[in-house]
Design a protein around this motif. Structure first.
Motif, PDB file in Angstrom:
ATOM      1  N   GLY A  98      52.214  33.298  32.762  1.00 23.34           N
ATOM      2  CA  GLY A  98      50.829  33.105  33.163  1.00 23.34           C
ATOM      3  C   GLY A  98      50.361  31.724  32.754  1.00 23.34           C
ATOM      4  N   VAL A  99      49.679  31.036  33.647  1.00 25.32           N
ATOM      5  CA  VAL A  99      49.175  29.688  33.350  1.00 25.32           C
ATOM      6  C   VAL A  99      47.779  29.519  33.939  1.00 25.32           C
ATOM      7  CG1 VAL A  99      51.479  28.640  33.250  1.00 25.32           C
ATOM      8  CG2 VAL A  99      50.251  28.667  35.388  1.00 25.32           C
ATOM      9  N   PRO A 100      46.975  28.650  33.324  1.00 32.44           N
ATOM     10  CA  PRO A 100      45.634  28.406  33.860  1.00 32.44           C
ATOM     11  C   PRO A 100      45.691  27.493  35.081  1.00 32.44           C
ATOM     12  CG  PRO A 100      46.005  27.022  31.954  1.00 32.44           C
ATOM     13  CD  PRO A 100      47.209  27.926  32.085  1.00 32.44           C
ATOM     14  N   ILE A 101      44.678  27.597  35.927  1.00 34.66           N
ATOM     15  CA  ILE A 101      44.473  26.649  37.027  1.00 34.66           C
ATOM     16  C   ILE A 101      43.395  25.704  36.542  1.00 34.66           C
ATOM     17  CG2 ILE A 101      43.744  26.347  39.418  1.00 34.66           C
ATOM     18  CD1 ILE A 101      44.691  29.276  39.875  1.00 34.66           C
ATOM     19  N   ILE A 102      43.731  24.420  36.412  1.00 35.12           N
ATOM     20  CA  ILE A 102      42.818  23.437  35.839  1.00 35.12           C
ATOM     21  C   ILE A 102      42.449  22.403  36.889  1.00 35.12           C
ATOM     22  CG2 ILE A 102      42.547  21.681  34.044  1.00 35.12           C
ATOM     23  CD1 ILE A 102      44.622  23.299  32.402  1.00 35.12           C
ATOM     24  N   VAL A 103      41.139  22.191  37.054  1.00 38.92           N
ATOM     25  CA  VAL A 103      40.620  21.180  37.979  1.00 38.92           C
ATOM     26  C   VAL A 103      39.614  20.329  37.211  1.00 38.92           C
ATOM     27  CG1 VAL A 103      39.320  20.790  40.105  1.00 38.92           C
ATOM     28  CG2 VAL A 103      40.964  22.657  39.988  1.00 38.92           C
ATOM     29  N   ASN A 104      39.801  19.034  37.239  1.00 41.52           N
ATOM     30  CA  ASN A 104      38.913  18.101  36.533  1.00 41.52           C
ATOM     31  C   ASN A 104      38.748  18.483  35.060  1.00 41.52           C
ATOM     32  OD1 ASN A 104      38.481  16.605  38.881  1.00 41.52           O
ATOM     33  ND2 ASN A 104      36.828  17.960  39.505  1.00 41.52           N
ATOM     34  N   GLY A 105      39.839  18.914  34.438  1.00 36.18           N
ATOM     35  CA  GLY A 105      39.820  19.246  33.030  1.00 36.18           C
ATOM     36  C   GLY A 105      39.195  20.586  32.684  1.00 36.18           C
ATOM     37  N   LYS A 106      38.816  21.381  33.684  1.00 37.90           N
ATOM     38  CA  LYS A 106      38.205  22.680  33.438  1.00 37.90           C
ATOM     39  C   LYS A 106      39.076  23.793  34.010  1.00 37.90           C
ATOM     40  CE  LYS A 106      33.504  21.039  33.373  1.00 37.90           C
ATOM     41  NZ  LYS A 106      32.144  21.252  33.814  1.00 37.90           N
ATOM     42  N   VAL A 107      39.157  24.883  33.273  1.00 36.90           N
ATOM     43  CA  VAL A 107      39.899  26.054  33.747  1.00 36.90           C
ATOM     44  C   VAL A 107      39.026  26.774  34.765  1.00 36.90           C
ATOM     45  CG1 VAL A 107      40.936  28.253  33.109  1.00 36.90           C
ATOM     46  CG2 VAL A 107      41.150  26.279  31.578  1.00 36.90           C
ATOM     47  N   ILE A 108      39.543  26.899  35.997  1.00 39.13           N
ATOM     48  CA  ILE A 108      38.782  27.582  37.049  1.00 39.13           C
ATOM     49  C   ILE A 108      39.397  28.924  37.428  1.00 39.13           C
ATOM     50  CG2 ILE A 108      37.913  25.404  37.977  1.00 39.13           C
ATOM     51  CD1 ILE A 108      39.954  25.947  40.354  1.00 39.13           C
ATOM     52  N   GLY A 109      40.512  29.249  36.826  1.00 37.96           N
ATOM     53  CA  GLY A 109      41.188  30.506  37.127  1.00 37.96           C
ATOM     54  C   GLY A 109      42.543  30.509  36.448  1.00 37.96           C
ATOM     55  N   ALA A 110      43.379  31.430  36.872  1.00 36.19           N
ATOM     56  CA  ALA A 110      44.717  31.525  36.303  1.00 36.19           C
ATOM     57  C   ALA A 110      45.627  32.202  37.315  1.00 36.19           C
ATOM     58  CB  ALA A 110      44.699  32.321  35.003  1.00 36.19           C
ATOM     59  N   ILE A 111      46.913  32.040  37.098  1.00 37.00           N
ATOM     60  CA  ILE A 111      47.896  32.690  37.953  1.00 37.00           C
ATOM     61  C   ILE A 111      48.990  33.254  37.053  1.00 37.00           C
ATOM     62  CG2 ILE A 111      49.170  30.534  38.345  1.00 37.00           C
ATOM     63  CD1 ILE A 111      49.764  31.577  41.187  1.00 37.00           C
ATOM     64  N   GLY A 112      49.439  34.440  37.376  1.00 37.16           N
ATOM     65  CA  GLY A 112      50.508  35.071  36.625  1.00 37.16           C
ATOM     66  C   GLY A 112      51.602  35.555  37.560  1.00 37.16           C
ATOM     67  N   VAL A 113      52.820  35.433  37.104  1.00 36.81           N
ATOM     68  CA  VAL A 113      53.976  35.828  37.909  1.00 36.81           C
ATOM     69  C   VAL A 113      54.881  36.693  37.047  1.00 36.81           C
ATOM     70  CG1 VAL A 113      55.985  34.983  39.186  1.00 36.81           C
ATOM     71  CG2 VAL A 113      53.852  33.685  39.244  1.00 36.81           C
ATOM     72  N   SER A 114      55.432  37.737  37.638  1.00 31.37           N
ATOM     73  CA  SER A 114      56.354  38.600  36.919  1.00 31.37           C
ATOM     74  C   SER A 114      57.401  39.118  37.889  1.00 31.37           C
ATOM     75  CB  SER A 114      55.598  39.777  36.301  1.00 31.37           C
ATOM     76  OG  SER A 114      56.477  40.610  35.599  1.00 31.37           O
ATOM     77  N   GLY A 115      58.615  39.253  37.409  1.00 30.61           N
ATOM     78  CA  GLY A 115      59.653  39.831  38.260  1.00 30.61           C
ATOM     79  C   GLY A 115      61.008  39.174  38.105  1.00 30.61           C
ATOM     80  N   GLU A 116      61.001  37.955  37.593  1.00 32.67           N
ATOM     81  CA  GLU A 116      62.268  37.259  37.355  1.00 32.67           C
ATOM     82  C   GLU A 116      62.418  37.080  35.849  1.00 32.67           C
ATOM     83  OE1 GLU A 116      64.502  36.714  39.640  1.00 32.67           O
ATOM     84  OE2 GLU A 116      63.231  37.377  41.275  1.00 32.67           O
ATOM     85  N   THR A 117      63.213  36.114  35.429  1.00 36.21           N
ATOM     86  CA  THR A 117      63.308  35.843  33.992  1.00 36.21           C
ATOM     87  C   THR A 117      61.981  35.237  33.538  1.00 36.21           C
ATOM     88  OG1 THR A 117      64.094  33.564  34.219  1.00 36.21           O
ATOM     89  CG2 THR A 117      65.776  35.321  34.223  1.00 36.21           C
ATOM     90  N   PRO A 118      61.658  35.333  32.253  1.00 38.76           N
ATOM     91  CA  PRO A 118      60.405  34.741  31.783  1.00 38.76           C
ATOM     92  C   PRO A 118      60.258  33.262  32.151  1.00 38.76           C
ATOM     93  CG  PRO A 118      61.266  36.203  30.108  1.00 38.76           C
ATOM     94  CD  PRO A 118      62.320  36.098  31.191  1.00 38.76           C
ATOM     95  N   GLN A 119      61.315  32.483  32.016  1.00 34.36           N
ATOM     96  CA  GLN A 119      61.221  31.062  32.344  1.00 34.36           C
ATOM     97  C   GLN A 119      60.996  30.851  33.838  1.00 34.36           C
ATOM     98  OE1 GLN A 119      61.109  28.357  30.078  1.00 34.36           O
ATOM     99  NE2 GLN A 119      60.252  27.554  31.968  1.00 34.36           N
TER     100      GLN A 119
END
Length: 59
Positions: free
Chosen positions: A20-41
């Protein structure tokens, strides 16, 4: 949880997982996205790519 940001662990039912990582625009967090199903990396790599694409739509 990276870089010592452990405050989310205080949330009821929270589990720290890679991918899971944040979505950052102009230095501000505006959301996030998470992915699952493969290896953690692989999950994290895909999430980083997705967040970069999402952030590019706001420019």
């Amino acid at each position: 949880m990276k870089n010592g940001r452990v405050s989310a662990l205080a949330l009821h039912g929270a589990v720290a997982l890679q991918g899971g990582v944040p979505i950052i625009v102009n230095g501000k967090v505006i959301g996030a996205i998470g992915v699952s199903g493969e290896t953690p990396q692989q999950d994290e790599d895909i999430a980083i790519a997705g967040a970069a694409i999402a952030a590019s739509f706001t420019k």
